[in-house]
Design a protein around this motif. Structure first.
Motif, PDB file in Angstrom:
ATOM      1  N   ASP A   7       0.835  -1.207   0.000  1.00  0.00           N
ATOM      2  CA  ASP A   7       0.000   0.000   0.000  1.00  0.00           C
ATOM      3  C   ASP A   7       0.871   1.259   0.000  1.00  0.00           C
ATOM      4  O   ASP A   7       0.602   2.224  -0.722  1.00  0.00           O
ATOM      5  CB  ASP A   7      -0.922   0.018   1.222  1.00  0.00           C
ATOM      6  CG  ASP A   7      -1.905  -1.134   1.226  1.00  0.00           C
ATOM      7  OD1 ASP A   7      -2.329  -1.552   0.125  1.00  0.00           O
ATOM      8  OD2 ASP A   7      -2.254  -1.614   2.320  1.00  0.00           O
ATOM      9  N   VAL A   8       1.915   1.229   0.812  1.00  0.00           N
ATOM     10  CA  VAL A   8       2.813   2.388   0.891  1.00  0.00           C
ATOM     11  C   VAL A   8       3.505   2.623  -0.441  1.00  0.00           C
ATOM     12  O   VAL A   8       3.597   3.753  -0.937  1.00  0.00           O
ATOM     13  CB  VAL A   8       3.856   2.185   2.011  1.00  0.00           C
ATOM     14  CG1 VAL A   8       4.894   3.308   1.985  1.00  0.00           C
ATOM     15  CG2 VAL A   8       3.178   2.125   3.375  1.00  0.00           C
ATOM     16  N   ALA A   9       4.012   1.534  -1.047  1.00  0.00           N
ATOM     17  CA  ALA A   9       4.709   1.661  -2.335  1.00  0.00           C
ATOM     18  C   ALA A   9       3.784   2.225  -3.402  1.00  0.00           C
ATOM     19  O   ALA A   9       4.165   3.114  -4.174  1.00  0.00           O
ATOM     20  CB  ALA A   9       5.241   0.290  -2.767  1.00  0.00           C
ATOM     21  N   ARG A  10       2.559   1.727  -3.461  1.00  0.00           N
ATOM     22  CA  ARG A  10       1.590   2.202  -4.452  1.00  0.00           C
ATOM     23  C   ARG A  10       1.259   3.673  -4.225  1.00  0.00           C
ATOM     24  O   ARG A  10       1.180   4.473  -5.164  1.00  0.00           O
ATOM     25  CB  ARG A  10       0.329   1.341  -4.380  1.00  0.00           C
ATOM     26  CG  ARG A  10      -0.683   1.616  -5.488  1.00  0.00           C
ATOM     27  CD  ARG A  10      -1.898   0.730  -5.392  1.00  0.00           C
ATOM     28  NE  ARG A  10      -1.548  -0.672  -5.505  1.00  0.00           N
ATOM     29  CZ  ARG A  10      -1.690  -1.569  -4.550  1.00  0.00           C
ATOM     30  NH1 ARG A  10      -2.161  -1.190  -3.364  1.00  0.00           N
ATOM     31  NH2 ARG A  10      -1.356  -2.819  -4.732  1.00  0.00           N
ATOM     32  N   HIS A  11       1.071   4.044  -2.967  1.00  0.00           N
ATOM     33  CA  HIS A  11       0.707   5.424  -2.632  1.00  0.00           C
ATOM     34  C   HIS A  11       1.849   6.390  -2.980  1.00  0.00           C
ATOM     35  O   HIS A  11       1.610   7.525  -3.409  1.00  0.00           O
ATOM     36  CB  HIS A  11       0.378   5.514  -1.137  1.00  0.00           C
ATOM     37  CG  HIS A  11      -0.259   6.807  -0.725  1.00  0.00           C
ATOM     38  ND1 HIS A  11      -1.545   7.154  -1.082  1.00  0.00           N
ATOM     39  CD2 HIS A  11       0.222   7.851   0.005  1.00  0.00           C
ATOM     40  CE1 HIS A  11      -1.833   8.343  -0.584  1.00  0.00           C
ATOM     41  NE2 HIS A  11      -0.771   8.795   0.092  1.00  0.00           N
ATOM     42  N   ALA A  12       3.090   5.917  -2.804  1.00  0.00           N
ATOM     43  CA  ALA A  12       4.254   6.772  -3.073  1.00  0.00           C
ATOM     44  C   ALA A  12       4.694   6.723  -4.533  1.00  0.00           C
ATOM     45  O   ALA A  12       5.542   7.516  -4.958  1.00  0.00           O
ATOM     46  CB  ALA A  12       5.419   6.357  -2.181  1.00  0.00           C
ATOM     47  N   GLY A  13       4.132   5.785  -5.290  1.00  0.00           N
ATOM     48  CA  GLY A  13       4.513   5.655  -6.695  1.00  0.00           C
ATOM     49  C   GLY A  13       5.893   5.068  -6.895  1.00  0.00           C
ATOM     50  O   GLY A  13       6.611   5.445  -7.825  1.00  0.00           O
ATOM     51  N   VAL A  14       6.287   4.122  -6.013  1.00  0.00           N
ATOM     52  CA  VAL A  14       7.598   3.481  -6.117  1.00  0.00           C
ATOM     53  C   VAL A  14       7.416   1.971  -6.067  1.00  0.00           C
ATOM     54  O   VAL A  14       6.325   1.464  -5.811  1.00  0.00           O
ATOM     55  CB  VAL A  14       8.544   3.935  -4.982  1.00  0.00           C
ATOM     56  CG1 VAL A  14       8.770   5.435  -5.025  1.00  0.00           C
ATOM     57  CG2 VAL A  14       7.985   3.514  -3.607  1.00  0.00           C
ATOM     58  N   SER A  15       8.497   1.228  -6.302  1.00  0.00           N
ATOM     59  CA  SER A  15       8.446  -0.229  -6.208  1.00  0.00           C
ATOM     60  C   SER A  15       8.455  -0.650  -4.736  1.00  0.00           C
ATOM     61  O   SER A  15       8.827   0.129  -3.852  1.00  0.00           O
ATOM     62  CB  SER A  15       9.638  -0.855  -6.926  1.00  0.00           C
ATOM     63  OG  SER A  15      10.838  -0.547  -6.232  1.00  0.00           O
ATOM     64  N   ILE A  16       8.073  -1.907  -4.502  1.00  0.00           N
ATOM     65  CA  ILE A  16       8.105  -2.428  -3.134  1.00  0.00           C
ATOM     66  C   ILE A  16       9.540  -2.453  -2.613  1.00  0.00           C
ATOM     67  O   ILE A  16       9.793  -2.186  -1.435  1.00  0.00           O
ATOM     68  CB  ILE A  16       7.490  -3.841  -3.086  1.00  0.00           C
ATOM     69  CG1 ILE A  16       5.986  -3.769  -3.363  1.00  0.00           C
ATOM     70  CG2 ILE A  16       7.743  -4.501  -1.751  1.00  0.00           C
ATOM     71  CD1 ILE A  16       5.284  -5.088  -3.306  1.00  0.00           C
ATOM     72  N   ALA A  17      10.488  -2.779  -3.498  1.00  0.00           N
ATOM     73  CA  ALA A  17      11.890  -2.804  -3.081  1.00  0.00           C
ATOM     74  C   ALA A  17      12.336  -1.430  -2.581  1.00  0.00           C
ATOM     75  O   ALA A  17      13.024  -1.306  -1.564  1.00  0.00           O
ATOM     76  CB  ALA A  17      12.770  -3.260  -4.241  1.00  0.00           C
ATOM     77  N   THR A  18      11.924  -0.375  -3.296  1.00  0.00           N
ATOM     78  CA  THR A  18      12.287   0.985  -2.893  1.00  0.00           C
ATOM     79  C   THR A  18      11.635   1.351  -1.570  1.00  0.00           C
ATOM     80  O   THR A  18      12.270   1.935  -0.680  1.00  0.00           O
ATOM     81  CB  THR A  18      11.877   1.990  -3.982  1.00  0.00           C
ATOM     82  OG1 THR A  18      12.585   1.699  -5.177  1.00  0.00           O
ATOM     83  CG2 THR A  18      12.181   3.427  -3.550  1.00  0.00           C
ATOM     84  N   ALA A  19      10.353   0.983  -1.421  1.00  0.00           N
ATOM     85  CA  ALA A  19       9.656   1.268  -0.166  1.00  0.00           C
ATOM     86  C   ALA A  19      10.328   0.557   1.002  1.00  0.00           C
ATOM     87  O   ALA A  19      10.462   1.114   2.094  1.00  0.00           O
ATOM     88  CB  ALA A  19       8.193   0.851  -0.281  1.00  0.00           C
ATOM     89  N   SER A  20      10.764  -0.691   0.747  1.00  0.00           N
ATOM     90  CA  SER A  20      11.425  -1.458   1.804  1.00  0.00           C
ATOM     91  C   SER A  20      12.729  -0.779   2.245  1.00  0.00           C
ATOM     92  O   SER A  20      13.026  -0.702   3.438  1.00  0.00           O
ATOM     93  CB  SER A  20      11.711  -2.877   1.299  1.00  0.00           C
ATOM     94  OG  SER A  20      12.458  -3.605   2.246  1.00  0.00           O
ATOM     95  N   ARG A  21      13.494  -0.274   1.282  1.00  0.00           N
ATOM     96  CA  ARG A  21      14.763   0.375   1.619  1.00  0.00           C
ATOM     97  C   ARG A  21      14.558   1.642   2.451  1.00  0.00           C
ATOM     98  O   ARG A  21      15.415   2.022   3.235  1.00  0.00           O
ATOM     99  CB  ARG A  21      15.525   0.711   0.343  1.00  0.00           C
ATOM    100  CG  ARG A  21      16.023  -0.512  -0.402  1.00  0.00           C
ATOM    101  CD  ARG A  21      16.931  -0.136  -1.553  1.00  0.00           C
ATOM    102  NE  ARG A  21      17.188  -1.303  -2.385  1.00  0.00           N
ATOM    103  CZ  ARG A  21      16.669  -1.497  -3.585  1.00  0.00           C
ATOM    104  NH1 ARG A  21      15.883  -0.577  -4.113  1.00  0.00           N
ATOM    105  NH2 ARG A  21      16.950  -2.584  -4.272  1.00  0.00           N
ATOM    106  N   ALA A  22      13.431   2.287   2.282  1.00  0.00           N
ATOM    107  CA  ALA A  22      13.165   3.510   3.040  1.00  0.00           C
ATOM    108  C   ALA A  22      13.151   3.237   4.541  1.00  0.00           C
ATOM    109  O   ALA A  22      13.490   4.114   5.343  1.00  0.00           O
ATOM    110  CB  ALA A  22      11.829   4.113   2.606  1.00  0.00           C
TER     111      ALA A  22
END
Length: 319
Positions: A7-22
């Motif tokens: 959900d976070v990745a979709r909302h931010a417009g990034v991949s799940i991998a990118t969201a995870s690194r955050a």
């Protein structure tokens, strides 16, 4: 329902991998990207446990470490784990179900595990992993978090390519019996052949190796097919070698298509037409998802795309 990393990745417009690194490795992201992900997490009320950045040790179970596909996968897994200073323990099942079973049981003692193309039945895999966090790579198991490499688009492109070259009879050189990817690829190829009015001959199961391809050469020649799609690049290269010994040249007499796009595919002569699979990317993403699963985050299945790469091993159908 609590917000997930997806959900976070979709909302931010990034991949799940990118969201995870955050949340695990924020220094690897550009400030603007990091800000978007953190803002999305705040908007959705997403919370990551404080233990998300702890050093972990997890097992990686592969069917055959000598296969270049799994070597590439392992390199990507190791590289992604190293960024977070995590450790991996390698388990090579050597295409042996008994060994794979024992190795999964051993990996249960670690913080988590990645199961790469497991050969055991679905129910047995689920029973063996128990409560240990895990992610399955290159196989779909209902109820398990999976990273999949698309078996639809690229193989269907391969059949369309061969149809455009005038091939009306194609053989499929099958891989190991029980391999999930083999069943999916065979099904996609069969449906694509039916759409294009192409006769399909399915050859017997062989090892996913050059020797497996050589073993399939005589049946491929006897089938009368003017093109062969192989389970993977190693089988395709073995096929070419075996067919040449039988007096059949590629692509003058028979076209050959592989799947995976290992480094060797572009280095041989003729260059191998193949379906490129996102092997390295799937390994890196699997690590990100496993680290999220270890801290209790619900992760969704991910499917990464495939694409046909045309080289010199395919040509107009021989008369």
């Amino acid at each position: 329902m609590a917000a997930t990393l997806t959900d976070v990745a979709r909302h931010a417009g990034v991949s799940i991998a990118t969201a995870s690194r955050a949340f695990g490795e924020p220094d690897r992201l550009a400030p603007n990207t990091l800000g978007r992900v953190l803002q999305a997490a705040s908007d959705l009320g997403y919370e990551t446990p404080q233990s998300a950045t702890a050093t972990r040790t997890f097992g990686v179970v592969v069917p055959d470490v000598s296969n270049p596909v799994y070597a590439t996968l392992l390199k990507a897994i190791q590289g992604q784990a190293w960024h977070g200073r995590h450790r991996i323990v390698l388990f090579d099942a050597d295409e042996d179900l008994r060994r794979e079973r024992e190795q999964i049981e051993q990996a249960r003692r670690l913080d988590g595990m990645l199961l790469c193309s497991p050969r055991l039945p679905d129910a047995e895999v689920l029973e063996l992993v128990g409560d240990t966090p895990y992610v399955v790579v290159n196989r779909q198991i209902d109820g398990a978090p999976c990273v999949l490499m698309d078996s639809e688009h690229g193989p269907a492109q391969a059949i369309e390519h061969l149809a455009a070259l005038g091939h009306t009879h194609i053989a499929y050189a099958a891989g190991p019996r029980g391999a999930w990817a083999d069943a999916r690829r065979a099904d996609t190829i069969a449906r694509a052949c039916e759409r294009h009015g192409i006769r399909l001959t399915r050859l017997n199961h062989q090892a996913a190796s050059i020797q497996g391809g050589r073993a399939a050469a005589a049946p491929a020649a006897a089938s009368g097919a003017t093109a062969v799609v192989a389970y993977n690049d190693l089988v395709a290269l073995g096929l070419e070698s075996g067919l040449l010994e039988l007096g059949r040249k590629c692509p003058a007499d028979i076209s050959i298509v592989g799947i995976d796009d290992i480094d060797l595919a572009g280095a041989v002569t003729p260059g191998l037409t193949t379906v490129r699979m996102p092997i390295a990317r799937s390994g890196a993403l699997a690590v990100d998802l496993l680290l999220q699963a270890i801290v209790g985050t619900v992760v969704d299945d991910i499917t990464l795309g495939s694409q046909l790469i045309v080289r010199a091993s395919t040509a107009v159908a021989a008369a």
